[in-house]
Design a protein around this motif. Structure first.
Motif, mmCIF file in Angstrom:
data_model
loop_
_atom_site.group_PDB
_atom_site.id
_atom_site.type_symbol
_atom_site.label_atom_id
_atom_site.label_comp_id
_atom_site.label_asym_id
_atom_site.label_seq_id
_atom_site.Cartn_x
_atom_site.Cartn_y
_atom_site.Cartn_z
ATOM 1 N N GLU A 1 -25.630 86.858 5.230
ATOM 2 C CA GLU A 1 -25.219 86.521 6.600
ATOM 3 C C GLU A 1 -24.510 85.175 6.553
ATOM 4 O O GLU A 1 -24.786 84.354 5.675
ATOM 5 C CB GLU A 1 -26.434 86.433 7.536
ATOM 6 C CG GLU A 1 -26.117 86.197 9.007
ATOM 7 C CD GLU A 1 -25.426 87.375 9.673
ATOM 8 O OE1 GLU A 1 -24.198 87.518 9.458
ATOM 9 O OE2 GLU A 1 -26.106 88.135 10.383
ATOM 10 N N SER B 1 -32.860 92.789 11.618
ATOM 11 C CA SER B 1 -31.658 92.169 12.165
ATOM 12 C C SER B 1 -31.487 92.620 13.616
ATOM 13 O O SER B 1 -31.218 93.790 13.865
ATOM 14 C CB SER B 1 -30.429 92.574 11.349
ATOM 15 O OG SER B 1 -30.547 92.134 10.008
ATOM 16 N N PRO C 1 -31.514 88.979 8.026
ATOM 17 C CA PRO C 1 -30.685 89.997 7.398
ATOM 18 C C PRO C 1 -30.623 89.854 5.881
ATOM 19 O O PRO C 1 -31.025 88.839 5.298
ATOM 20 C CB PRO C 1 -29.315 89.728 8.014
ATOM 21 C CG PRO C 1 -29.319 88.234 8.214
ATOM 22 C CD PRO C 1 -30.737 87.865 8.551
#
Length: 439
Positions: free
Chosen positions: A71, A327, A309
């Protein structure tokens, strides 16, 4: 005509005192007036869409720099704005290096600067090796508090603190008036998940693991006087020790997450449904109902996403091996509103849990999370009645993996304003990097 830069009207403005028709005036990025009849250079009438304060999410893992393939600041903050979050605070892991020293914090800020679509602050970390030497310098450099784990974090560079280390960290943080936030699971009560199915994974992280760690935190708060916050509470049995601690005046607070309030162990389809895996785990329906009662009676003060994530490859496999994290940064408001409204709660309650509570935790309550004169004009237009089916292709975070795929939710964020300017998800980032307010 008055000199107001912007006036936004709605029949449903969610104010600290309740929901009512109103107009909100914005000048210089701040809310300057709230009334029935206001005029401005630009006027927007939302009609029946609600006007809410931008949400504050104090539990987000962005992972940049170092694991940016999981991410990044650009993708995470776009997802945040799309979901109504206008302020977030980034966790000190799973980036490389973790935010456990001033140099690592500087690297975080350098990676984020000029790339964030919402306002972003940073937590520091308390780990073996940086207690107490790095804690005060990080505090002075503006982190909002310090995260520690009582059990394995999942990444080797952020090890848990043993009991003696927790006592030392709590004492040091108390000495300068800081805040400690705790992933509370007792490692002695955890076990290997066995065959890789969800029932085995759930059994490997029992409610007692959380309760024992929470009781340990409460004892250390009583001993040191530090302010402590329990992260991502999933076990309803922890409500009793937290409630008793608060009744005795101890500075202990707790949060939970949308997935614990809206999903249940009974919902997990099968062994390969690892989008549901998180630590601590999603528990059963009866436990979920108790968490809602904890919110209603104020033992739990915040609902934040714990957006955690990773790459799709790390989510493959079974519950014994897949990465543990949900997420939901873009979907948290809709998920919570869907469940809350079905239980008879109004938007004012959701705002209290997802905006006011987290802002207060971070010390931003005078500036963020409320529609009131003097606050930043961080606002969202929210169509509370519009339903949609979650399609991963519409998600803005880097990898569209979600346990909400295919679920019908209510509530769509139409527009987000950051300090009175519309957040253009495909335009230039206008977010700022925040430092902890106060001395």
């Amino acid at each position: 005509m008055s000199g107001h830069d912007l006036v936004i009207r709605s029949s449903r403005v969610v104010l600290p005192g309740g929901e009512r028709p109103a107009a909100v005036a914005v000048d210089g990025g701040r809310i300057t007036a709230i009334g029935a009849r206001l005029e401005g250079a630009t006027e927007i009438d939302l009609g029946g869409a609600a006007l809410l304060p931008g949400l504050v999410d104090t539990h987000v893992h962005i992972n940049e720099p170092g694991r940016t393939e999981w991410e990044g600041f650009g993708t995470a903050t776009r997802a945040a704005a799309a979901g109504g979050v206008t302020t977030l605070i980034d966790m000190p892991l799973n980036s490389l290096p973790p935010t456990t020293a001033p140099g690592a914090l500087a690297a975080k800020r350098a990676a984020a600067r000029g790339r964030v679509h919402v306002d972003v602050g940073f937590w520091g970390g308390a780990v073996p090796g940086n207690v107490p030497a790095s804690l005060r310098p990080l505090h002075d450099d503006g982190v909002f508090g310090f995260k520690c784990f009582t059990s394995d974090s999942g990444v080797p560079e952020f090890p848990p603190l043993p009991y003696a280390g927790m006592r030392a960290a709590f004492g040091a943080i108390a000495a300068f008036g800081g805040l400690v936030i705790v992933h509370a699971e007792d490692p002695a009560a955890l076990s290997e998940p066995g065959d890789g199915g969800y029932p085995a994974f759930l059994a490997s992280r029992p409610p007692d693991a959380e309760r024992r760690a929470v009781e340990q935190v409460v004892r250390l708060v009583e001993e040191t006087g530090v302010r402590a916050h329990i992260l991502h509470l999933s076990a309803a049995s922890c409500l009793e020790p937290i409630g008793k601690a608060r009744a005795r005046g101890l500075p202990v607070t707790a949060e939970t997450c949308p997935h614990y309030l809206t999903l249940a162990a009974e919902d997990v389809p099968g062994p390969g449904s690892t989008a549901y895996k998180c630590c601590p785990p999603i528990r059963g329906t009866a436990n979920r109902d108790e968490l809602w009662r904890g919110l209603e009676n104020g033992v739990i003060s915040c609902v934040v996403t714990d957006h955690s994530p990773c790459t799709p490859e790390l989510k493959r496999g079974d519950f014994a091996t897949a990465w543990g994290g949900v997420s939901s940064l873009q979907l948290g408001l809709s998920a919570v509103w869907t469940a809350a409204s079905a239980r008879g709660h109004g938007l004012n309650a959701v705002v209290r849990w997802m905006a006011e509570g987290p802002a207060a935790l971070a010390g931003l309550g005078g500036r963020k999370g409320r529609i009131e004169v003097g606050a930043d004009a961080d606002l969202i237009a929210f169509d509370a009645d519009r339903a949609f089916v979650v399609d991963p292709s519409g998600l803005r975070h880097r990898h569209p993996v979600t346990p909400y795929e295919g679920r019908s939710l209510r509530g769509v964020v139409q527009t987000a304003w950051l300090r009175g300017q519309v957040v253009d998800l495909d335009g230039p980032p206008r977010g700022e990097l925040l430092r902890r307010p106060g001395p």
